[in-house]
Design an enzyme around this catalytic site. Structure first.
Site, short mmCIF file in Angstrom:
data_model
loop_
_atom_site.label_atom_id
_atom_site.label_comp_id
_atom_site.label_asym_id
_atom_site.label_seq_id
_atom_site.Cartn_x
_atom_site.Cartn_y
_atom_site.Cartn_z
N HIS A 1 -3.01 6.17 3.60
CA HIS A 1 -3.23 4.73 3.69
C HIS A 1 -4.49 4.42 4.50
CE1 HIS A 1 -2.39 0.90 6.00
NE2 HIS A 1 -2.31 0.46 4.78
N SER B 1 0.83 -1.20 0.00
CA SER B 1 0.00 0.00 0.00
C SER B 1 0.87 1.25 0.00
CB SER B 1 -0.90 0.00 1.24
OG SER B 1 -1.74 -1.12 1.27
#
Lengths: 216, 216
Positions: free
Chosen positions: A46, A19
């Site tokens: 995130h 991510s």
């Protein structure tokens, strides 16, 4: 597409790194934030998938340093909600000797809020007043908590090492953060405007903790 | 501006109503959602201050009805994170006879995840498999939980009354929600794309609970 086409699952400990790599790629250098500040902002993105935060996060110049030093010294982290507390895992805090506390549901706080006709968040800040010196205060929900903190600071109350000022919403959230950023005189990490939230306040503490843990 | 200029504080029980009125005014009718769906979307905006959600929330046609009926019947609400669980207050659930459970930190789930090299969220979904019939499943964080649910449904596992599908992030989040919306065959409320989060999943359950409580 079916659930099965998404196999193989990524190993759990690689999901976060993947991510972060995606976010790094989508916000190429030169970035509006660098170093520790970028590590924090990247974790905020995130947590929310909201790149608009790039335009709203603001750091006191000593915020990262102050937050890391407090965590390295085993400070208490106070949160304004149980959600934020739940978002800061013990596995990150325990190795640092830190604890996370939320006073919102303590019986004396609930009673004081009722008696005064105010929010529990504000009453919790009164209960924490004498305990805030050197702590990290992470506010992701309640403008009333942030405003009350600043009243305590104005009247000479002990100052936190770092204030994570990220209340979300439509009634006094933006205003409370503007005061924090412009006048509070204490290291802060804030999200200007209406956006914010408990997971973002928690993510900020988590990002700082990860940086400290890496140095150990 | 100083903390004091923000006085008088609004009474705590009016802050939410004021926020909703602001959102109502900023998204004037005709709105993209009406009735119970608008009550939910409005609370999602209240939780995140993110009007972009207007473009991404999607409802199964029977979602509101199914969610309200399940809560009125005293269902269990399973969440994928402790944060989401913390965001659904007991004061809303208790009058309905509902409970909120998160299996993520149960020792057998932690052990299973470690043994299988998978996420605790996925292992928690395995532990919940036989318990999901008629429940509300609120997923605000882990695509692996949502994907595992859909595997269980494909293999004939008991179906929740409602799936709140709102995992956030960059690795399989959007994909897992696309499968839910397009193929799962179970009532859902989802946020398409990358956005989502525990507070949004919790807010969806809270909005449904408020509608049921009002009818009591």
């Amino acid at each position: 597409m079916s659930p099965t086409t998404l196999q193989p699952y990524f190993a759990p400990d690689t999901i976060e790194a993947r991510s972060f790599a995606i976010i790094d790629a989508e916000v190429p250098a030169p970035r509006p934030f660098e170093g520790g500040e970028w590590e924090i902002v990247r974790r905020l993105i995130h947590t929310s998938a909201d790149f608009d935060l790039l335009n709203h996060v603001v750091f006191h110049p000593r915020a990262v340093e102050a937050g890391m030093a407090a965590l390295a010294a085993g400070c208490t982290v106070f949160t304004d909600t149980e959600m934020a507390r739940a978002g800061i895992p013990v596995r990150r805090m325990e190795p640092l000797g830190c604890t996370v506390q939320c006073l919102l549901n303590r019986p004396d706080v609930v009673a004081a809020a009722k008696e005064q006709g105010t929010t529990r968040a504000r009453a919790a800040m009164d209960a924490a007043r004498g305990l805030l010196g050197g702590c990290i205060l992470a506010i992701g929900n309640a403008p009333t908590a942030l405003i009350r903190l600043m009243e305590h600071l104005e009247s000479g109350g002990p100052a936190p090492a770092l204030v994570v000022g990220m209340p979300v919403g439509f009634v006094n959230a933006a205003e409370s953060k503007a005061i924090l950023v412009e006048q509070a005189g204490v290291p802060f990490i804030a999200i200007r405007g209406r956006k914010g939230g408990s997971p973002l306040a928690a993510a900020t503490v988590n990002a700082l903790a990860e940086m400290v843990l890496r140095q150990k």
